[in-house]
Design a protein around this motif. Structure first.
Motif, mmCIF file in Angstrom:
data_model
loop_
_atom_site.group_PDB
_atom_site.id
_atom_site.type_symbol
_atom_site.label_atom_id
_atom_site.label_comp_id
_atom_site.label_asym_id
_atom_site.label_seq_id
_atom_site.Cartn_x
_atom_site.Cartn_y
_atom_site.Cartn_z
ATOM 1 N N ARG A 172 0.858 -1.286 -0.159
ATOM 2 C CA ARG A 172 0.102 -0.126 0.062
ATOM 3 C C ARG A 172 0.943 1.242 -0.108
ATOM 4 O O ARG A 172 0.737 2.195 0.882
ATOM 5 N N TRP A 421 0.679 -4.059 10.535
ATOM 6 C CA TRP A 421 -0.081 -2.793 9.842
ATOM 7 C C TRP A 421 -0.334 -1.774 10.756
ATOM 8 O O TRP A 421 0.012 -0.410 10.834
ATOM 9 N N LYS A 424 2.893 -0.030 11.697
ATOM 10 C CA LYS A 424 3.355 0.834 10.349
ATOM 11 C C LYS A 424 2.357 2.255 10.680
ATOM 12 O O LYS A 424 2.910 3.153 10.211
ATOM 13 N N ARG A 425 1.225 2.164 11.345
ATOM 14 C CA ARG A 425 0.311 3.289 11.027
ATOM 15 C C ARG A 425 -0.211 3.888 12.528
ATOM 16 O O ARG A 425 -0.734 4.858 12.345
ATOM 17 N N TYR A 486 -2.316 -8.455 10.186
ATOM 18 C CA TYR A 486 -2.650 -8.254 8.695
ATOM 19 C C TYR A 486 -3.838 -7.260 8.550
ATOM 20 O O TYR A 486 -4.444 -6.991 7.467
ATOM 21 N N TYR A 488 -5.957 -4.028 8.339
ATOM 22 C CA TYR A 488 -5.745 -2.441 8.198
ATOM 23 C C TYR A 488 -6.686 -1.681 8.406
ATOM 24 O O TYR A 488 -7.983 -1.827 8.168
ATOM 25 N N THR A 489 -6.143 -0.768 9.551
ATOM 26 C CA THR A 489 -7.343 0.321 10.045
ATOM 27 C C THR A 489 -7.364 1.426 9.117
ATOM 28 O O THR A 489 -5.994 2.100 9.176
#
Length: 490
Positions: A172, A421, A424-425, A486, A488-489
């Protein structure tokens, strides 16, 4: 047929407008990358060759382009915020389009902003009526909206796809200077020589770490109180459950300033644990988030405990920057009671009230957890609620890294594990300012700092170190047992 480029500069952020190495802005860089075409035009709200009103529909955008073109041509529809687009790849795509008389040509598997779609101008008259009847909302230049318009009638068009040698979609990666985080990633790619497809493929193993930008989702626990003891939630077993501890509002507003200064744009979640509506100053908290133009607000709620002032505040929120998830979990009181308790009628009344707020209908989702106790009624819930509100979420059950029992034996995980994820975010923040590793780390096995005592740079550095461990297949104990990596928010 000639080849032209239309550079869409409707969305042209302050980052795109700032210098990009030898260029005064990103638009100049894109222009040079497209210098092989016969003519270049810009499209935007001001200072552009093709002027359109703000919030123009897709039909209006296509109509303006169609009126400008006098002879058949190939159109490269470019994004003014994407300075790393691969000129060589685009030239190859043009040659393929010419050779096989392709009407629409796009690349797949590359980072966003690496390539642009190519359109045969002769299909524009065919797209106009499709765009008129399309329900696709206003979209940016990198959304491939031409394809979305054609999607219901794909068999009517000759479409070509150029596939990336390695499929990078899972990462992404967004290589547009449209916000602070993506701007950071763009610089990382450029500074590491990732400016050609060949270099991108050769260094694909590094992309996981190079594509880590800045936190995009800050998840707050603003209230330690919760009116329910849900079957699938470990929170009622914790010492902080219903201890009436609320985040300090003045401190919260100062934290928002810090978040804007660090991340630029971000989503603020108010539902880490507990019921956010039970905070005595909940309306003020909601308003304080959206007082920052670069922030969006997300709330997950049981629908219990909402006061009239909070409901009134919902009607005042910007629907484009707000989202709300209501956890319903049952289509009748019996099913609901198995999982959440006796407040089914109160939640139904809450849903009725918020669905009457016309401006927010597209910002509201009804959610059901998928667990064994509710599996038999899943289809009926879906059919019943779909008639009431089209936006439904069937949420995957998770056991909080082994804290709870396995409740549904359905494995949705990827074949090969990738770094988390959430790391990462996301940043998870508790009322006292403590930063846990993630939202699964409810028992604070890994405290990475305190937002009142540490800078966000220090906290994010600590999270990045653990993310790098993930990239090297080294996982802390809590991560070894977690299957949320895995998910994703936003």
């Amino acid at each position: 047929m000639t080849t032209i480029a239309i550079i869409d500069k409707r969305e042209f952020s302050s980052y795109a407008q700032s210098p990009w190495y030898k260029y005064s802005n990103t638009l100049e860089a894109v222009r040079e990358k497209l210098s092989f075409v016969d003519s270049i035009y810009t499209l935007g709200y001001s200072d552009a060759d093709l002027l359109i009103p703000q919030e123009s529909s897709l039909h209006e955008i296509i109509s303006v382009i169609h009126q400008m073109i006098t002879e058949p041509c190939w159109i490269i529809y470019a994004d003014a915020q994407a300075p790393l687009c691969d000129s060589h790849l685009l030239q190859e795509m043009i040659e393929t389009s010419k050779k096989y008389h392709v009407q629409y040509h796009f690349a797949e598997g590359y980072p966003k902003g690496w390539s642009f779609p190519i359109i045969d101008s002769r299909i524009l008259p065919l797209l106009l009526p499709l765009a008129m009847s399309s329900l696709i909302p206003h979209q940016d230049a990198s959304s491939n909206f031409f394809f979305e318009i054609m999607r219901p009638n794909l068999n009517d068009f000759d479409i070509e796809t150029t596939l990336s040698p390695k499929d990078l979609r899972l990462l992404r990666i967004d290589l547009r200077r449209n916000n602070k985080s993506n701007n950071t990633i763009c610089h990382k790619f450029y500074d590491n020589g990732l400016t050609t497809t060949e270099a991108l493929m050769e260094q694909s193993s590094q992309l996981v770490t190079l594509s880590m930008g800045l936190p995009a989702y800050y998840n707050f626990q603003i209230s330690s109180d919760c009116p329910q003891k849900c079957l699938y939630c470990p929170y009622p077993t914790m010492k902080t459950f219903n201890n009436h501890y609320m985040i300090d509002v003045s401190s919260f507003t100062l934290l928002l300033d810090k978040i804007v200064a660090f991340s630029g744009e971000a989503i603020i979640g108010l539902s880490l644990l507990g019921e956010p509506s039970l905070h005595p100053e909940f309306p003020h908290i909601m308003k304080s988030v959206l007082a920052h133009p670069s922030l969006k607000l997300h709330i997950e709620t049981s629908g219990i405990g909402w006061k009239e002032e909070s409901l009134t505040t919902l009607t005042e929120l910007d629907p484009t920057r707000f989202s709300l998830i209501v956890s319903l979990d049952g289509h009748n009181s019996h099913e609901y009671k198995q999982v959440r308790g006796d407040q089914f009628s109160e939640v139904q009344q809450f849903i009725d009230k918020i669905l009457q707020i016309e401006s927010l209908k597209n910002s509201i989702w009804i959610q059901r957890m998928r667990i064994n106790e509710l599996e038999d009624g899943l289809q009926l819930f879906y059919q019943t609620m779909k008639k009431r509100h089209p936006q439904l979420i069937i949420q995957k059950y998770h056991d909080y890294a082994g804290t709870l029992d396995k409740n549904l034996q359905i494995d949705l995980s990827p074949i090969h594990r990738h770094p988390c994820w959430a790391l990462k975010r996301e940043i998870s923040i508790y009322p006292d300012g403590t930063i846990h590793l993630c939202r699964v780390d409810i028992y604070a096995q890994h405290i990475l700092g305190n937002i009142y005592h540490n800078t966000l740079e220090e906290i994010w550095h600590n999270i990045q170190e653990i993310f790098l461990q993930h990239a090297n297949h080294i996982y802390p104990p809590i991560c070894q047992n977690c299957e949320e990596y895995y998910i994703y928010t936003f």
